[in-house]
Design a protein around this motif. Structure first.
Motif, PDB file in Angstrom:
ATOM      1  N   LYS A 161       0.827  -1.207   0.000  1.00 40.17           N
ATOM      2  CA  LYS A 161       0.000   0.000   0.000  1.00 40.17           C
ATOM      3  C   LYS A 161       0.858   1.251   0.000  1.00 40.17           C
ATOM      4  CE  LYS A 161      -4.038  -2.089   2.235  1.00 40.17           C
ATOM      5  NZ  LYS A 161      -4.833  -2.201   3.479  1.00 40.17           N
ATOM      6  N   ALA A 162       1.968   1.214   0.741  1.00 39.78           N
ATOM      7  CA  ALA A 162       2.887   2.358   0.763  1.00 39.78           C
ATOM      8  C   ALA A 162       3.525   2.554  -0.615  1.00 39.78           C
ATOM      9  CB  ALA A 162       3.955   2.140   1.821  1.00 39.78           C
ATOM     10  N   GLN A 163       3.891   1.448  -1.261  1.00 43.42           N
ATOM     11  CA  GLN A 163       4.500   1.541  -2.595  1.00 43.42           C
ATOM     12  C   GLN A 163       3.501   2.076  -3.611  1.00 43.42           C
ATOM     13  OE1 GLN A 163       6.503  -2.037  -4.281  1.00 43.42           O
ATOM     14  NE2 GLN A 163       5.321  -1.606  -6.146  1.00 43.42           N
ATOM     15  N   ILE A 164       2.282   1.550  -3.566  1.00 45.14           N
ATOM     16  CA  ILE A 164       1.257   1.995  -4.517  1.00 45.14           C
ATOM     17  C   ILE A 164       0.947   3.477  -4.307  1.00 45.14           C
ATOM     18  CG2 ILE A 164      -1.215   1.799  -5.051  1.00 45.14           C
ATOM     19  CD1 ILE A 164      -0.893  -1.221  -4.752  1.00 45.14           C
ATOM     20  N   THR A 165       0.900   3.903  -3.053  1.00 52.26           N
ATOM     21  CA  THR A 165       0.639   5.317  -2.763  1.00 52.26           C
ATOM     22  C   THR A 165       1.721   6.199  -3.371  1.00 52.26           C
ATOM     23  OG1 THR A 165      -0.510   4.773  -0.708  1.00 52.26           O
ATOM     24  CG2 THR A 165       0.333   7.013  -0.920  1.00 52.26           C
ATOM     25  N   ALA A 166       2.987   5.827  -3.163  1.00 50.53           N
ATOM     26  CA  ALA A 166       4.098   6.613  -3.714  1.00 50.53           C
ATOM     27  C   ALA A 166       4.064   6.625  -5.238  1.00 50.53           C
ATOM     28  CB  ALA A 166       5.424   6.049  -3.212  1.00 50.53           C
ATOM     29  N   ASP A 167       3.834   5.451  -5.842  1.00 48.72           N
ATOM     30  CA  ASP A 167       3.796   5.372  -7.311  1.00 48.72           C
ATOM     31  C   ASP A 167       2.614   6.131  -7.882  1.00 48.72           C
ATOM     32  OD1 ASP A 167       6.079   3.829  -7.376  1.00 48.72           O
ATOM     33  OD2 ASP A 167       4.991   1.918  -7.392  1.00 48.72           O
ATOM     34  N   MET A 168       1.450   5.960  -7.263  1.00 48.30           N
ATOM     35  CA  MET A 168       0.252   6.635  -7.753  1.00 48.30           C
ATOM     36  C   MET A 168       0.420   8.152  -7.673  1.00 48.30           C
ATOM     37  SD  MET A 168      -2.725   5.679  -8.991  1.00 48.30           S
ATOM     38  CE  MET A 168      -4.283   6.470  -9.454  1.00 48.30           C
ATOM     39  N   GLN A 169       0.953   8.643  -6.560  1.00 52.07           N
ATOM     40  CA  GLN A 169       1.178  10.079  -6.422  1.00 52.07           C
ATOM     41  C   GLN A 169       2.139  10.585  -7.494  1.00 52.07           C
ATOM     42  OE1 GLN A 169       0.576  10.832  -1.614  1.00 52.07           O
ATOM     43  NE2 GLN A 169       2.564  10.141  -2.349  1.00 52.07           N
ATOM     44  N   LYS A 170       3.186   9.814  -7.742  1.00 51.64           N
ATOM     45  CA  LYS A 170       4.187  10.217  -8.730  1.00 51.64           C
ATOM     46  C   LYS A 170       3.603  10.254 -10.135  1.00 51.64           C
ATOM     47  CE  LYS A 170       7.383   7.223  -9.834  1.00 51.64           C
ATOM     48  NZ  LYS A 170       8.600   6.360  -9.758  1.00 51.64           N
ATOM     49  N   TYR A 171       2.896   9.186 -10.516  1.00 53.09           N
ATOM     50  CA  TYR A 171       2.373   9.111 -11.877  1.00 53.09           C
ATOM     51  C   TYR A 171       1.208  10.081 -12.096  1.00 53.09           C
ATOM     52  CZ  TYR A 171       5.152   4.816 -12.082  1.00 53.09           C
ATOM     53  OH  TYR A 171       6.173   3.903 -12.036  1.00 53.09           O
ATOM     54  N   VAL A 172       0.360  10.267 -11.075  1.00 58.33           N
ATOM     55  CA  VAL A 172      -0.753  11.206 -11.198  1.00 58.33           C
ATOM     56  C   VAL A 172      -0.226  12.633 -11.349  1.00 58.33           C
ATOM     57  CG1 VAL A 172      -2.670  12.269  -9.950  1.00 58.33           C
ATOM     58  CG2 VAL A 172      -2.488   9.792 -10.044  1.00 58.33           C
ATOM     59  N   THR A 173       0.755  12.993 -10.516  1.00 56.60           N
ATOM     60  CA  THR A 173       1.331  14.339 -10.587  1.00 56.60           C
ATOM     61  C   THR A 173       1.977  14.586 -11.946  1.00 56.60           C
ATOM     62  OG1 THR A 173       1.737  14.359  -8.199  1.00 56.60           O
ATOM     63  CG2 THR A 173       2.975  15.925  -9.525  1.00 56.60           C
ATOM     64  N   ALA A 174       2.740  13.608 -12.428  1.00 56.85           N
ATOM     65  CA  ALA A 174       3.399  13.742 -13.734  1.00 56.85           C
ATOM     66  C   ALA A 174       2.370  13.903 -14.850  1.00 56.85           C
ATOM     67  CB  ALA A 174       4.285  12.527 -13.994  1.00 56.85           C
TER      68      ALA A 174
END
Length: 490
Positions: A161-174
């Motif tokens: 869940k921590a990994q998905i949160t970090a990845d999702m935030q990164k890809y959504v922001t980009a």
């Protein structure tokens, strides 16, 4: 070229006609055997097969009417008409099989909770051939329990869940950084692009790259065959999809081989969790095939959930206002504390956002139902389901039942306020029982992150006219175009 086309159509027609005769003969034999058993029974008051209509055409039955309704704005009209005449559980004949259809929440709950000795998954032939006999969607017994347990426990782990949160935030922001105020943004496309990247990273730790693009290209060809005709020879969609799957398996095989050599501990992705297990049946082929199956939510379920949430919020200014205020308040609080966002912030600190996602699942019905096959004669709530019959538990009718939900066609997130949906048997957007979708929390988490960034980065948006297509999968007809206005204070 025309001759080839007509030759293909003629061949297809012959195959379908022969299949129709076989299926109709089997249906007659099934019904005949059941009637013979009923006549020999001494119990005059034994439960009967639900009332209904098998249609007048062999093999086809009521399939054409079912599909024509499925393409409409209200696909449940097929069910509603029959519910008025026969009740909430009735018989029909769909996709070549006599079928018992349940729009009753209690009956569907029992079906979902039954084990493989009573009901097993039943899907169209093309889908079963594409998935393979080892798919988690089709296997039963101890192997299914083992795979479901391994995948489910890893997907629910705080580390993922921590990994998905970090990845999702990164890809959504980009992604959102590239959105322009001068042209429409197609939410469905954006959500699919982001969702696929996040899910593939969670499954096999593959980062955005040329290799991921190749994998995505093959995957698009693969899923195109899920609802195709069961005709497997060069030139057909099923053949192309199976060839694409072989190429995907080759890519994933190489990744699995590397994992077996390195033996990472703890597991960083789903493939790691499966490779580490010592069960002799978890071969490289089985793992590779199931990794492909698990990619489907990244292309379908999660992106559609996000897209529909944006659509319903666009049509509900009051809900959008409350969701925006909730997310802006959380953002300001985190900034004041100087803390980053953690996965539990999105899951527990945004109760109204969670209600919006729940209501989207209820109204959107991304999974309209599940199909099972009776392995023996079954009696449920006074109904008799003969061995060999298919059973369709139709979730959409339950979720839009006005006896269960007040004003069911109205988007009303407030209906879920302070309601514990864990014990709500009338609400089954992810299925239930032993085959409950293990990624349900992940879907909610990704949708919450997307909505948070959407309302905190943009002060408003205007949605163009669009409509929901419900068959063969749920999606927006025009891919949900919106015009955004960026916040100047962020």
């Amino acid at each position: 070229m025309d001759q080839i086309v007509w030759s293909f159509l003629a061949t297809a027609a012959i195959i379908l006609f022969l299949s129709a005769i076989t299926a109709y003969r089997n249906a007659i034999l099934t019904t005949s055997n059941f009637n013979r058993r009923r006549r020999s029974s001494s119990k005059l008051s034994s439960p009967a097969i639900p009332l209904g209509n098998l249609g007048i055409l062999p093999f086809i039955g009521e399939t054409i009417h079912f599909i024509s309704c499925a393409y409409s704005d209200k696909p449940e009209t097929f069910m509603d008409k029959r519910r008025l005449v026969y009740g909430k559980v009735f018989k029909s004949h769909l996709f070549g099989s006599p079928t018992i259809i349940s729009t009753d929440a209690e009956v569907s709950k029992i079906i979902l909770q039954s084990d493989a000795s009573i009901f097993v998954p039943s899907y169209p032939k093309s889908l079963m051939e594409l998935m393979g006999k080892s798919s988690i969607l089709l296997v039963n017994g101890s192997l299914h329990r083992r795979m479901h347990g391994l995948i489910g426990s890893f997907i629910k782990s705080p580390n993922l869940k921590a990994q998905i949160t970090a990845d999702m935030q990164k890809y959504v922001t980009a992604s959102m950084d590239k959105w322009s105020e001068d042209s429409p943004v197609f939410i469905q496309d954006e959500a699919k692009h982001i969702g696929f990247q996040v899910l593939v990273k969670a499954l096999i730790s593959l980062e955005p790259s040329d290799e991921m693009e190749v994998l995505k290209k093959h995957f698009q060809e693969f899923i195109a065959g899920l609802m195709s005709l069961p005709l497997n020879f060069p030139g057909t969609q099923l053949y192309r999809s199976l060839q694409a799957k072989k190429k995907m398996i080759q890519v994933i095989h190489r990744i699995i081989q590397t994992k077996r050599e390195t033996k990472r501990n703890p597991a960083r992705d789903v493939a790691d969790a499966l490779v580490k297990d010592t069960n002799e049946y978890l071969t490289d082929d089985l793992i590779a095939e199931n990794i492909i199956d698990l990619m489907i939510p990244g292309e379908d379920s999660v992106p559609v959930l996000i897209t529909l949430a944006v659509k319903y919020l666009s049509d509900s200014p009051l809900a959008l206002k409350q969701l925006t205020e909730e997310n802006m308040n959380l953002k300001k609080a985190k900034e004041k504390l100087g803390e980053p966002f953690y996965w539990n912030d999105y899951m527990t600190s945004l109760p109204f956002t969670r209600s919006v996602i729940t209501e989207t699942l209820r109204m959107g019905n991304i999974i309209i139902g599940v199909m099972r096959k009776a392995m023996k004669d079954v009696e449920i709530k006074g109904y008799h389901i003969p061995k060999g019959y298919c059973v369709l538990s139709y979730f959409r009718s339950v979720h839009l039942d006005d006896s269960l939900y007040e004003s069911p066609y109205q988007f009303n997130p407030w209906r879920w306020h302070d309601k514990d949906i864990s014990y709500c048997y009338n609400f089954t957007p992810f299925g239930g029982g032993q085959r409950l979708c293990p990624g349900l929390d992940m879907a909610r988490l990704e949708a919450s992150i997307f909505l948070h960034h959407l309302v905190t980065q943009f002060c408003r948006w205007e949605a163009e006219e669009d409509s929901i297509v419900n068959f063969p999968t749920v999606r927006m007809k025009r891919r949900m175009p919106i015009w955004v206005k960026r916040r100047r204070d962020t």
